[in-house]
Enzyme design. Structure first.
Site, PDB file in Angstrom:
ATOM      1  N   ILE A 135       0.827  -1.208   0.000  1.00 55.74           N
ATOM      2  CA  ILE A 135       0.000   0.000   0.000  1.00 55.74           C
ATOM      3  C   ILE A 135       0.861   1.258   0.000  1.00 55.74           C
ATOM      4  O   ILE A 135       1.901   1.306   0.661  1.00 55.74           O
ATOM      5  CB  ILE A 135      -0.925  -0.015   1.237  1.00 55.74           C
ATOM      6  CG1 ILE A 135      -1.880  -1.220   1.177  1.00 55.74           C
ATOM      7  CG2 ILE A 135      -1.711   1.278   1.380  1.00 55.74           C
ATOM      8  CD1 ILE A 135      -2.619  -1.505   2.480  1.00 55.74           C
ATOM      9  N   CYS A 136       0.417   2.292  -0.729  1.00 55.34           N
ATOM     10  CA  CYS A 136       1.037   3.616  -0.711  1.00 55.34           C
ATOM     11  C   CYS A 136       2.469   3.555  -1.247  1.00 55.34           C
ATOM     12  O   CYS A 136       2.685   3.229  -2.407  1.00 55.34           O
ATOM     13  CB  CYS A 136       0.969   4.179   0.711  1.00 55.34           C
ATOM     14  SG  CYS A 136       1.424   5.910   0.877  1.00 55.34           S
ATOM     15  N   ILE A 137       3.478   3.848  -0.442  1.00 54.44           N
ATOM     16  CA  ILE A 137       4.879   3.818  -0.872  1.00 54.44           C
ATOM     17  C   ILE A 137       5.496   2.434  -0.698  1.00 54.44           C
ATOM     18  O   ILE A 137       6.604   2.170  -1.204  1.00 54.44           O
ATOM     19  CB  ILE A 137       5.719   4.881  -0.115  1.00 54.44           C
ATOM     20  CG1 ILE A 137       7.088   5.105  -0.781  1.00 54.44           C
ATOM     21  CG2 ILE A 137       5.869   4.491   1.356  1.00 54.44           C
ATOM     22  CD1 ILE A 137       7.032   5.591  -2.203  1.00 54.44           C
ATOM     23  N   PRO A 139       5.037  -0.288  -2.267  1.00 56.58           N
ATOM     24  CA  PRO A 139       5.462  -0.923  -3.520  1.00 56.58           C
ATOM     25  C   PRO A 139       6.903  -0.606  -3.923  1.00 56.58           C
ATOM     26  O   PRO A 139       7.435  -1.251  -4.835  1.00 56.58           O
ATOM     27  CB  PRO A 139       4.463  -0.381  -4.545  1.00 56.58           C
ATOM     28  CG  PRO A 139       3.222  -0.146  -3.754  1.00 56.58           C
ATOM     29  CD  PRO A 139       3.734   0.395  -2.445  1.00 56.58           C
ATOM     30  N   THR A 190      -1.912  -0.508  -4.311  1.00 56.65           N
ATOM     31  CA  THR A 190      -2.858   0.611  -4.416  1.00 56.65           C
ATOM     32  C   THR A 190      -2.198   1.880  -3.893  1.00 56.65           C
ATOM     33  O   THR A 190      -1.375   1.821  -2.969  1.00 56.65           O
ATOM     34  CB  THR A 190      -4.159   0.302  -3.644  1.00 56.65           C
ATOM     35  OG1 THR A 190      -5.168   1.264  -3.999  1.00 56.65           O
ATOM     36  CG2 THR A 190      -3.958   0.347  -2.143  1.00 56.65           C
TER      37      THR A 190
END
Length: 219
Positions: A135-137, A139, A190
């Site tokens: 989620i968010c950063i 990845p 996401t």
């Protein structure tokens, strides 16, 4: 049978740990879907401590596991104790802690490394063909977990996306309310607060991610 999901936290607070809203939304959705959850965090010191009121760095040190316990209400374990065979899926909420404590992406960019205990646990899921949600950063860790060619998103930030591409990831732009799935690797990502302007916007994509991760678990 209840799905068992491991959640790795990175501290407590968006600027130096786990993004609290993202973490709570993730835990809430997992509970709503009847999943059994165990939170983990690395037993290491934070990169630094940030005053979330002023935004200034503070002259003190804090432990990632101890701080993460705030979000988990004390029900948390050292990630070194985690065993992939005990779980069906893994999810990592965002917050700068993912880029500062779980890795050094915030400092080293494309040359970053991932905290060894976190990397070993995540790679075990990848090797076992079990789904992971980032989620968010978070990845930013994808290429280190899966290797070159992994498909993921951090939203629409071209600079960050370019850095992920340098690491070998294939970035796809994504709206806050949607998810990107690497079907071959069972990775779901996401943007959440990389794009979200409200907690409801963040929840729209996170709920989809949690739902899809659970769908991908083997019965």
């Amino acid at each position: 049978m209840h799905k068992k999901v491991a959640v790795i936290l990175s501290g407590c607070g968006v600027y130096d740990g786990s993004e609290i809203y993202e973490s709570v939304i993730t835990l809430l959705r997992l509970d709503q879907r009847g999943a059994e959850v165990q939170c983990f965090a690395p037993n290491v010191m934070q990169l630094h401590v940030v005053d979330h009121y002023s935004g200034d760095e503070m002259p003190e040190s804090r432990n990632v596991l101890v701080e993460s316990a705030r979000i988990a209400r004390g029900n948390i374990k050292d990630v070194r104790e985690a065993k992939v065979e005990d779980f069906d899926a893994l999810i990592l909420p965002g917050g700068f802690g993912a880029a500062k404590n779980l890795s050094d992406f915030a400092i080293s960019g494309a040359q970053c490394t991932v905290q060894p205990d976190v990397l070993a646990f995540a790679q075990a899921f990848a090797q076992a063909g079990k789904p992971i949600g980032l989620i968010c950063i978070a990845p930013a860790l994808a290429a280190k977990i899966y290797g070159p060619g992994v498909i993921c998103t951090i939203g629409t930030d071209h600079e960050t996306a370019a850095t992920l591409a340098q690491m070998g990831a294939q970035h796809e732009e994504c709206e806050v309310s949607d998810i990107i799935e690497d079907k071959q690797r069972k990775l779901v990502t996401t943007p959440a607060y990389m794009l979200a302007k409200s907690i409801s916007e963040a929840a729209s994509g996170i709920n989809k991610l949690v739902d899809r991760v659970l769908e991908l678990t083997v019965n």
